[in-house]
Design a protein around this motif. Structure first.
Motif, PDB file in Angstrom:
ATOM      1  N   ASP A 557       0.820  -1.211   0.000  1.00 24.68           N
ATOM      2  CA  ASP A 557       0.000   0.000   0.000  1.00 24.68           C
ATOM      3  C   ASP A 557       0.854   1.260   0.000  1.00 24.68           C
ATOM      4  N   GLU A 558       2.179   1.090   0.102  1.00 24.62           N
ATOM      5  CA  GLU A 558       3.075   2.241   0.191  1.00 24.62           C
ATOM      6  C   GLU A 558       4.014   2.292  -1.016  1.00 24.62           C
ATOM      7  N   ILE A 559       3.446   2.522  -2.201  1.00 23.90           N
ATOM      8  CA  ILE A 559       4.271   2.668  -3.400  1.00 23.90           C
ATOM      9  C   ILE A 559       4.888   4.071  -3.422  1.00 23.90           C
ATOM     10  N   HIS A 560       6.199   4.126  -3.738  1.00 25.21           N
ATOM     11  CA  HIS A 560       6.893   5.401  -3.894  1.00 25.21           C
ATOM     12  C   HIS A 560       7.371   5.502  -5.346  1.00 25.21           C
ATOM     13  N   MET A 561       7.030   6.607  -6.011  1.00 15.24           N
ATOM     14  CA  MET A 561       7.450   6.779  -7.401  1.00 15.24           C
ATOM     15  C   MET A 561       8.866   7.347  -7.447  1.00 15.24           C
ATOM     16  N   HIS A 562       9.742   6.640  -8.159  1.00 14.68           N
ATOM     17  CA  HIS A 562      11.131   7.070  -8.324  1.00 14.68           C
ATOM     18  C   HIS A 562      11.262   7.713  -9.705  1.00 14.68           C
ATOM     19  N   HIS A 563      11.715   8.972  -9.742  1.00 15.37           N
ATOM     20  CA  HIS A 563      11.852   9.719 -11.000  1.00 15.37           C
ATOM     21  C   HIS A 563      13.306  10.103 -11.243  1.00 15.37           C
ATOM     22  N   VAL A 564      13.677  10.162 -12.519  1.00 21.43           N
ATOM     23  CA  VAL A 564      14.954  10.753 -12.915  1.00 21.43           C
ATOM     24  C   VAL A 564      14.662  11.842 -13.945  1.00 21.43           C
ATOM     25  N   LYS A 565      15.630  12.741 -14.121  1.00 20.65           N
ATOM     26  CA  LYS A 565      15.404  13.898 -15.002  1.00 20.65           C
ATOM     27  C   LYS A 565      15.447  13.495 -16.469  1.00 20.65           C
ATOM     28  N   ARG A 566      16.479  12.720 -16.857  1.00 19.25           N
ATOM     29  CA  ARG A 566      16.648  12.349 -18.267  1.00 19.25           C
ATOM     30  C   ARG A 566      17.118  10.903 -18.378  1.00 19.25           C
ATOM     31  N   LEU A 567      16.533  10.184 -19.314  1.00 21.00           N
ATOM     32  CA  LEU A 567      16.948   8.797 -19.546  1.00 21.00           C
ATOM     33  C   LEU A 567      18.391   8.722 -20.044  1.00 21.00           C
ATOM     34  N   LYS A 568      18.784   9.702 -20.850  1.00 17.12           N
ATOM     35  CA  LYS A 568      20.122   9.628 -21.452  1.00 17.12           C
ATOM     36  C   LYS A 568      21.229   9.783 -20.409  1.00 17.12           C
ATOM     37  N   ASP A 569      20.865  10.274 -19.203  1.00 12.56           N
ATOM     38  CA  ASP A 569      21.872  10.420 -18.148  1.00 12.56           C
ATOM     39  C   ASP A 569      22.131   9.120 -17.401  1.00 12.56           C
ATOM     40  N   SER A 587      10.540   6.840 -14.844  1.00  8.12           N
ATOM     41  CA  SER A 587       9.956   6.628 -13.517  1.00  8.12           C
ATOM     42  C   SER A 587       9.785   5.140 -13.242  1.00  8.12           C
ATOM     43  N   LEU A 588       9.807   4.802 -11.952  1.00  5.92           N
ATOM     44  CA  LEU A 588       9.547   3.433 -11.508  1.00  5.92           C
ATOM     45  C   LEU A 588       8.659   3.494 -10.269  1.00  5.92           C
ATOM     46  N   ALA A 589       7.680   2.589 -10.190  1.00 13.48           N
ATOM     47  CA  ALA A 589       6.863   2.446  -8.986  1.00 13.48           C
ATOM     48  C   ALA A 589       7.552   1.413  -8.090  1.00 13.48           C
ATOM     49  N   LEU A 590       8.011   1.843  -6.908  1.00 14.21           N
ATOM     50  CA  LEU A 590       8.818   0.977  -6.059  1.00 14.21           C
ATOM     51  C   LEU A 590       8.229   0.842  -4.657  1.00 14.21           C
ATOM     52  N   CYS A 591       8.470  -0.314  -4.049  1.00 13.71           N
ATOM     53  CA  CYS A 591       8.102  -0.510  -2.646  1.00 13.71           C
ATOM     54  C   CYS A 591       9.100   0.267  -1.786  1.00 13.71           C
ATOM     55  N   PRO A 592       8.797   0.505  -0.511  1.00 14.55           N
ATOM     56  CA  PRO A 592       9.709   1.290   0.338  1.00 14.55           C
ATOM     57  C   PRO A 592      11.133   0.752   0.369  1.00 14.55           C
ATOM     58  N   ASN A 593      11.288  -0.584   0.388  1.00 15.42           N
ATOM     59  CA  ASN A 593      12.610  -1.185   0.457  1.00 15.42           C
ATOM     60  C   ASN A 593      13.411  -0.912  -0.813  1.00 15.42           C
ATOM     61  N   CYS A 594      12.773  -1.122  -1.984  1.00 10.75           N
ATOM     62  CA  CYS A 594      13.461  -0.889  -3.265  1.00 10.75           C
ATOM     63  C   CYS A 594      13.737   0.599  -3.471  1.00 10.75           C
ATOM     64  N   PHE A 595      12.816   1.453  -3.018  1.00  7.60           N
ATOM     65  CA  PHE A 595      13.016   2.899  -3.156  1.00  7.60           C
ATOM     66  C   PHE A 595      14.258   3.334  -2.373  1.00  7.60           C
TER      67      PHE A 595
END
Length: 600
Positions: A557-569, A587-595
């Motif tokens: 129930d605690e998904i954290h979205m991980h974002h980066v600015k540019r894929l090429k980086d 972006s990736l939808a990650l659990c708290p541990n993976c985040f």
């Protein structure tokens, strides 16, 4: 909770059906999490979505609990927007810098929800003469409107409001909003957004006027404010226009036309056709050079208006004194009703035969008496009185200088010559990136100026760009231009080969020409997204709510979205970067541990 799509549609219908309808239960929509998922999808698309505000937070670590905390602060009225972080960016082709406000990400979400609500209420009532920052409208629709409606104008008023967006009076703006919005909780939130202030060098500055810089809600607020000007000009036009649309033909033209018709009739029955034809052609020649309407007709006046954000132009059929009075009356209205100042230096009354700069184009009302035959075969002055759009020389030449694609040298006589030069900062890029860079710059200027009657001048722009590209390739490979052409030219077109999932591909240098196209170009221009469904299979909102970690597959129930600015980086050093590169997602939808692992 109701689907935002249905809420916004309902607000729009109520606004359309009754212009006097007032809205008194808007604030409760800010308790609906689905609005924030929609807002999240919208702001994640923007280039600055990963730029941190004054609180140092970005879209990274977006979660359902984060949205719930925002909603809770709105419910107990403890929500207070952070001051925007102010940065300065260089103006193009200038040593000057302009300020840029960067709001906090949580504030961006709230502002986007407010924007959607305000747009649903006000968009249906906005004038069709307004084109800035509106759905399905752009600079191109504004310019096409001028081309359609400013024909025959004798004087053009070029409107310029001093520091317009920084000068909006907050009390005037709130007064305008209160006419249709009777929800004081919503009005209180608007006050908070307007008075949030900004941080510069870690020093807080309060804002007492203007719309929040960089805020997603600023464009709609500016249109709400300046729609008062639209309404004023609309009413002014009703009083200004005269003679019920009937315009008398000039006496000179009427006499010649009578002789023309008579001679045409005689020509059919006359025995001496040669003499009659000669006379007919002489009359026709004079007729085509004689104005159809009187140069000055005090009984016929017309006014046309066009606005894009804070820029506006007014076309006047009438005397210069009429145009000056219109300018003065608008100046008084802006000062007394909207607390805005019309710039005396930049607001000019210009004869329509001269070039007028508007939205990066030059336009003029043609006085050309060149003729062509219509579909019935009759000669007519097709271009006389019509609006012509032009690509200004300084715009495309300025782009060549901005891109550092040429240098100017002088010969022995002092005459300037242009010489294409290589672009050093591109030399270390891949070949496909170099040619794609040049292509995007050529297409960019063409897509913007494709409405222009002289758009073919961009052939000169493309010629220099091609020379610069060839020299960049030659410098990269320490070779000559002739050898580069031998290696990369195929059927007379320069291109580089590359591979993707579909196999071997070829990217060619732009060679599609520069044809005038009247249809507006909407991609990558100033069009705000209208509301739409956010629950597509791969949408950010759907992935956030799904509760499944895209790295380890655990349900939570605690998904954290991980974002980066540019894929090429991304370098692929971690499993998370490899996964993003594989999915082609920022972006990736990650659990708290993976985040936590992704940020270690």
């Amino acid at each position: 909770m109701r689907n935002p799509k249905h809420v916004l549609k309902s607000l729009e219908e109520q606004s359309c059906n009754n212009k006097e309808y007032t809205f008194d239960r808007l604030y409760r929509n800010l308790y609906n999490p689905d609005f924030y998922y929609e807002a999240y999808n919208n702001i994640a698309k923007s280039q600055g979505s990963m730029t941190a505000g004054a609180d140092a937070m970005t879209l990274d670590d977006m979660s359902v609990s984060r949205i719930n905390r925002i909603i809770a602060s709105l419910k107990d009225h403890s929500y207070q927007p952070n001051p925007a972080r102010r940065e300065y960016i260089e103006k193009k082709n200038s040593d000057k810098k302009r300020p840029l406000g960067i709001p906090s990400t949580n504030d961006k979400l709230v502002q986007e929800v407010v924007r959607m609500i305000l747009e649903a209420i006000y968009e249906p009532s906005f004038s069709d003469k307004s084109h800035g920052f509106r759905p399905k409208r752009s600079c191109h629709t504004a310019l096409n409107s001028i081309k359609a409606n400013f024909n025959g104008a004798k004087w053009i008023i070029e409107g310029d409001i001093k520091a317009c967006f920084d000068s909006f009076d907050h009390h005037v703006l709130i007064g305008i909003l209160r006419r249709r919005i009777k929800d004081e909780q919503f009005i209180s939130l608007m006050w908070k957004l307007l008075r949030a202030g900004y941080m510069e060098q870690w020093v807080y500055h309060a804002t007492y006027s203007g719309t929040p810089q960089g805020s997603g809600v600023s464009p709609i607020l500016a249109n709400i404010y300046l729609s008062e000007l639209d309404s004023f000009v609309k009413n002014y036009k009703t009083d200004f226009d005269t003679n019920n649309g009937i315009r008398k033909v000039s006496k000179e033209y009427g006499k010649l036309h009578g002789k023309y018709v008579k001679c045409k009739g005689v020509m059919k029955v006359s025995e001496n056709k040669r003499m009659v034809i000669k006379e007919f052609k002489e009359i026709q020649k004079k007729l085509l050079k004689t104005p159809y309407y009187p140069t000055i007709d005090p009984l016929y006046k017309r006014l046309q208006y066009n606005r894009y954000a804070d820029d506006f132009v007014i076309g006047v059929i009438g005397s210069k004194a009429d145009a000056e009075k219109v300018k003065e009356d608008i100046k008084v209205f802006l000062r007394e009703q909207l607390k805005l100042t019309l710039s005396e230096e930049k607001t000019k009354v210009t004869h329509s035969g001269e070039m007028v700069r508007y939205l990066g184009y030059d336009f003029t009302v043609s006085r050309s008496k060149d003729v062509k035959r219509n579909k019935n075969g009759a000669l007519m002055r097709y271009w006389y009185g019509r609006v012509k759009l032009y690509v200004p020389y300084d715009k495309w030449f300025g782009k060549l200088q901005e891109y550092k694609a040429l240098k100017i040298i002088k010969d022995e006589t002092g005459k300037e010559k242009w010489k294409a030069i290589h672009r050093g900062f591109l030399m270390n890029k891949r070949e496909i990136e170099i040619i794609s860079k040049f292509n995007s710059e050529i297409r960019g200027i063409y897509n913007y100026y494709r409405l222009a009657d002289n758009v073919s001048v961009l052939n000169d722009f493309a010629y220099i760009m091609e020379g610069s590209m060839l020299k960049t390739f030659a410098a990269k490979h320490d070779s000559s231009i002739s050898k580069i052409k031998e290696s990369y030219m195929k059927n007379g077109v320069f291109g580089v080969e590359y591979y993707n999932k579909a196999g071997k591909q070829r990217c060619e240098f732009y060679h599609a020409g520069f044809k005038q196209i009247d249809e507006p170009y909407f991609e990558d221009v100033d069009v705000l997204p209208n509301y739409k469904r956010y629950d597509k299979p791969n949408s950010l909102a759907r992935r956030l709510k799904a509760g499944i970690c895209e790295a380890c597959g655990v349900r939570t129930d605690e998904i954290h979205m991980h974002h980066v600015k540019r894929l090429k980086d991304l370098t692929g050093k971690t499993e998370f970067e490899l996964l993003m590169m594989k999915k082609r997602r920022k972006s990736l939808a990650l659990c708290p541990n993976c985040f936590k692992k992704a940020h270690d």
